[in-house]
Design an enzyme around this catalytic site. Structure first.
Site, mmCIF file in Angstrom:
data_model
loop_
_atom_site.group_PDB
_atom_site.id
_atom_site.type_symbol
_atom_site.label_atom_id
_atom_site.label_comp_id
_atom_site.label_asym_id
_atom_site.label_seq_id
_atom_site.Cartn_x
_atom_site.Cartn_y
_atom_site.Cartn_z
ATOM 1 N N TYR A 138 0.846 -1.199 0.000
ATOM 2 C CA TYR A 138 0.000 0.000 0.000
ATOM 3 C C TYR A 138 0.887 1.257 0.000
ATOM 4 O O TYR A 138 0.830 2.076 -0.899
ATOM 5 C CB TYR A 138 -0.874 0.042 1.251
ATOM 6 C CG TYR A 138 -2.107 -0.845 1.254
ATOM 7 C CD1 TYR A 138 -2.254 -1.908 0.377
ATOM 8 C CD2 TYR A 138 -3.137 -0.616 2.173
ATOM 9 C CE1 TYR A 138 -3.386 -2.722 0.399
ATOM 10 C CE2 TYR A 138 -4.278 -1.416 2.201
ATOM 11 C CZ TYR A 138 -4.394 -2.465 1.323
ATOM 12 O OH TYR A 138 -5.516 -3.257 1.362
ATOM 13 N N GLU A 254 -9.996 -6.810 9.015
ATOM 14 C CA GLU A 254 -8.962 -6.682 10.042
ATOM 15 C C GLU A 254 -9.629 -6.403 11.382
ATOM 16 O O GLU A 254 -9.289 -6.984 12.397
ATOM 17 C CB GLU A 254 -8.021 -5.540 9.651
ATOM 18 C CG GLU A 254 -6.868 -5.362 10.600
ATOM 19 C CD GLU A 254 -5.959 -4.218 10.158
ATOM 20 O OE1 GLU A 254 -6.227 -3.618 9.101
ATOM 21 O OE2 GLU A 254 -5.006 -3.939 10.883
HETATM 22 C C1 FAD Z 1 6.869 -1.592 11.204
HETATM 23 C C2 FAD Z 1 6.092 -1.069 10.036
HETATM 24 C C3 FAD Z 1 5.532 -1.966 9.139
HETATM 25 C C4 FAD Z 1 4.814 -1.504 8.029
HETATM 26 N N1 FAD Z 1 4.317 -2.422 7.127
HETATM 27 C C5 FAD Z 1 3.687 -1.976 6.006
HETATM 28 C C6 FAD Z 1 3.233 -2.909 5.010
HETATM 29 O O1 FAD Z 1 3.410 -4.124 5.142
HETATM 30 N N2 FAD Z 1 2.639 -2.425 3.897
HETATM 31 C C7 FAD Z 1 2.426 -1.090 3.706
HETATM 32 O O2 FAD Z 1 1.843 -0.733 2.678
HETATM 33 N N3 FAD Z 1 2.835 -0.175 4.640
HETATM 34 C C8 FAD Z 1 3.464 -0.591 5.772
HETATM 35 N N4 FAD Z 1 3.909 0.320 6.708
HETATM 36 C C9 FAD Z 1 3.752 1.745 6.432
HETATM 37 C C10 FAD Z 1 2.760 2.469 7.342
HETATM 38 O O3 FAD Z 1 1.446 2.159 7.007
HETATM 39 C C11 FAD Z 1 3.080 3.966 7.203
HETATM 40 O O4 FAD Z 1 4.390 4.178 7.713
HETATM 41 C C12 FAD Z 1 2.110 4.831 7.957
HETATM 42 O O5 FAD Z 1 0.823 4.778 7.379
HETATM 43 C C13 FAD Z 1 2.585 6.307 8.011
HETATM 44 O O6 FAD Z 1 2.892 6.756 6.744
HETATM 45 P P1 FAD Z 1 4.286 7.474 6.426
HETATM 46 O O7 FAD Z 1 5.382 6.613 6.958
HETATM 47 O O8 FAD Z 1 4.309 7.814 4.985
HETATM 48 O O9 FAD Z 1 4.282 8.807 7.284
HETATM 49 P P2 FAD Z 1 3.545 10.174 6.921
HETATM 50 O O10 FAD Z 1 2.155 9.892 6.445
HETATM 51 O O11 FAD Z 1 4.430 10.955 6.016
HETATM 52 O O12 FAD Z 1 3.482 10.864 8.314
HETATM 53 C C14 FAD Z 1 4.596 11.532 8.917
HETATM 54 C C15 FAD Z 1 4.159 12.084 10.272
HETATM 55 O O13 FAD Z 1 3.090 13.030 10.096
HETATM 56 C C16 FAD Z 1 1.938 12.630 10.837
HETATM 57 N N5 FAD Z 1 0.728 12.940 10.065
HETATM 58 C C17 FAD Z 1 0.505 12.699 8.754
HETATM 59 N N6 FAD Z 1 -0.732 13.110 8.396
HETATM 60 C C18 FAD Z 1 -1.302 13.617 9.510
HETATM 61 C C19 FAD Z 1 -2.582 14.189 9.793
HETATM 62 N N7 FAD Z 1 -3.519 14.317 8.851
HETATM 63 N N8 FAD Z 1 -2.827 14.590 11.073
HETATM 64 C C20 FAD Z 1 -1.896 14.457 12.044
HETATM 65 N N9 FAD Z 1 -0.645 13.937 11.840
HETATM 66 C C21 FAD Z 1 -0.372 13.516 10.598
HETATM 67 C C22 FAD Z 1 2.076 11.122 11.019
HETATM 68 O O14 FAD Z 1 1.376 10.681 12.162
HETATM 69 C C23 FAD Z 1 3.586 10.965 11.179
HETATM 70 O O15 FAD Z 1 3.948 11.249 12.510
HETATM 71 C C24 FAD Z 1 4.628 -0.110 7.834
HETATM 72 C C25 FAD Z 1 5.186 0.793 8.750
HETATM 73 C C26 FAD Z 1 5.910 0.332 9.831
HETATM 74 C C27 FAD Z 1 6.497 1.331 10.792
#
Ligand code: FAD
Length: 401
Positions: A138, A254
């Site tokens: 995703y 889920e």
């Molecule tokens: C251990 C681990 C396993 C994972 N496994 C998978 C997987 O198998 N498949 C997959 O597709 N993804 C996976 N992920 C990804 C995960 O879904 C994303 O890391 C998560 O959704 C956050 O997205 P980002 O890292 O792009 O951070 P961003 O979306 O860029 O966010 C950065 C910061 O800004 C904050 N933020 C962003 N938007 C807002 C808002 N509207 N309001 C308040 N705060 C906000 C966030 O909370 C975060 O602190 C995994 C992540 C981890 C850490």
């Protein structure tokens, strides 16, 4: 809320407990770190071999897919049995769905709900046997919390889609045979409407997987690159450009299959044990009033978490749809887990930074590892800030920020 179990349910728990304890000791040994997520085990060959063995045993014993209907090889068990299974497996810190967590937990149920018969017959049996391991593509470098901005492109070419783009943080991609992939086919459609949900063979030419090492030193997740990857059109799940709806079905499953599934109670019990072994401020930690207060507070919070799960279960047993409990449970459990790890740091002082294998490491460095891993859980599956937003907007009905 009904707290009582029937004699059959008590007997099920006793049988299950005996089986889990005996088999877990045989497969993982007796002094083991919590293994509840197969993703965290993917980076290490020896642990992965063990978790595959665990998967096969769970499957053979009929405990692997309690929530799947019998028609598709599951146990067709009720919600109470599922909840008993989760309690018992989490108590021992075991991976709930063997090596194929995403497939058993949500991808399989999504195919049952939105896939077609050919897809169900082709993919479901091998999810159960563990012959085909699945991952979920995703997130992208610029699409995490705001998933609908994803850019991985698919164009239609005869009977195939051709995929180009990149995913990131894909847990277990280095072990996976198959992936559910969100791609954009129509770049001109409104953001949520141009997305499609595909089943992709991870061994296809043009896919490159690069493991990413986390600060724990393990590579649980990966970057995945797609360079003109051909995917047959029959691997589309649901309708073209309706992938957003399919991915919501995955999320719904889920929730229905789970609730709060984090082994934080186990971490708290281990913390209590730790307090009996170390000194704090010159006295045994377990006798220090500040430490005792903290431990009591953690124990209360973990009990609240469990009760909140039972509340959600009771609502489901009464035929109500699960509400925002999923967000609450995820937020509360991962935050509590982080605070427990930070408090272990405080108790251990300088010893907290000694990693596994170091001279003087307490509990073989378990707490240092936990501290480094705890933050990831507050981000995975939707960051805790996003869970706050969901609770604020959908439960408390606060205005959108
Ligand atoms: C251990 C681990 C396993 C994972 N496994 C998978 C997987 O198998 N498949 C997959 O597709 N993804 C996976 N992920 C990804 C995960 O879904 C994303 O890391 C998560 O959704 C956050 O997205 P980002 O890292 O792009 O951070 P961003 O979306 O860029 O966010 C950065 C910061 O800004 C904050 N933020 C962003 N938007 C807002 C808002 N509207 N309001 C308040 N705060 C906000 C966030 O909370 C975060 O602190 C995994 C992540 C981890 C850490």
């Amino acid at each position: 809320m009904d707290f009582s179990y029937t004699p059959e349910q008590d007997a099920f728990r006793a049988r299950l407990r005996e089986w889990l304890e005996r088999n877990a000791t045989e497969v993982f040994g007796s002094n083991r770190e919590a293994l509840s997520s197969s993703a965290t085990l993917a980076g290490d060959d020896d642990r992965w071999r063990r978790v595959m063995e665990w998967h096969r045993r769970l499957y053979k014993a009929g405990y692997l897919a309690l929530h799947w209907p019998k028609e598709w090889g599951g146990a067709g068990a009720g919600l109470v049995e599922q909840s008993i299974y989760q309690d018992e497996a989490l108590r021992l810190g075991l991976p709930l769905y063997g090596a194929n967590q995403l497939a058993i937990d949500r991808i399989g149920p999504t195919l049952m709900f939105v896939g077609n018969d050919e897809q169900r017959r082709r993919y479901l049996p091998k999810m159960l046997t563990g012959e085909e391991i699945w991952c979920q593509g995703y997130s992208e470098p610029n699409a995490g919390s705001d998933l609908a901005s994803l850019q991985t492109r698919a164009v239609i070419d005869g009977d195939d889609f051709i995929i180009n783009g990149q995913k990131v943080w894909t847990s277990m991609a280095q072990r996976a045979d198959w992936q559910v992939l969100l791609v954009r086919i129509d770049p001109n459609a409104p953001r949520h409407k141009g997305i499609s949900y595909l089943l992709v063979d991870m061994h296809s030419p043009g896919i490159t997987v690069r493991p990413l090492v986390q600060m724990t030193g393990e590579a649980g997740f990966n970057e995945v690159f797609y360079d003109n990857v051909r995917v047959p059109r029959k691997n589309l799940v649901g309708e073209l450009n309706q992938g957003w709806k399919v991915s919501l079905a995955t999320l719904m499953y889920e929730r229905v299959s789970g609730g709060t599934r984090h082994p934080v109670e186990r971490a708290i019990n281990e913390l209590i044990e730790l307090a009996t072994k170390v000194n704090f401020d010159g006295v045994p930690a377990s006798q220090h009033p500040y430490v005792r207060q903290k431990l009591a507070q953690f124990a209360i919070e973990s009990r609240c978490l469990r009760l909140s799960r039972y509340r959600s279960l009771t609502a489901q047993l009464k035929g109500k749809m699960p509400g925002a409990e999923g967000s609450f449970g995820k937020l509360f459990a991962t935050d509590l887990n982080l605070r427990v790890a930070m408090f272990a740091d405080e108790l251990l002082g300088a010893y907290a930074s000694l990693a596994r294998g170091s001279l003087g490491a307490v509990d073989d460095g378990r707490w240092a590892h936990r501290m480094l891993g705890a933050r990831a859980l507050t981000i995975a599956a939707g960051s805790n800030e996003i869970q706050h937003n969901i609770i604020g907007e959908r439960v408390l009905k606060l205005p959108k920020g």
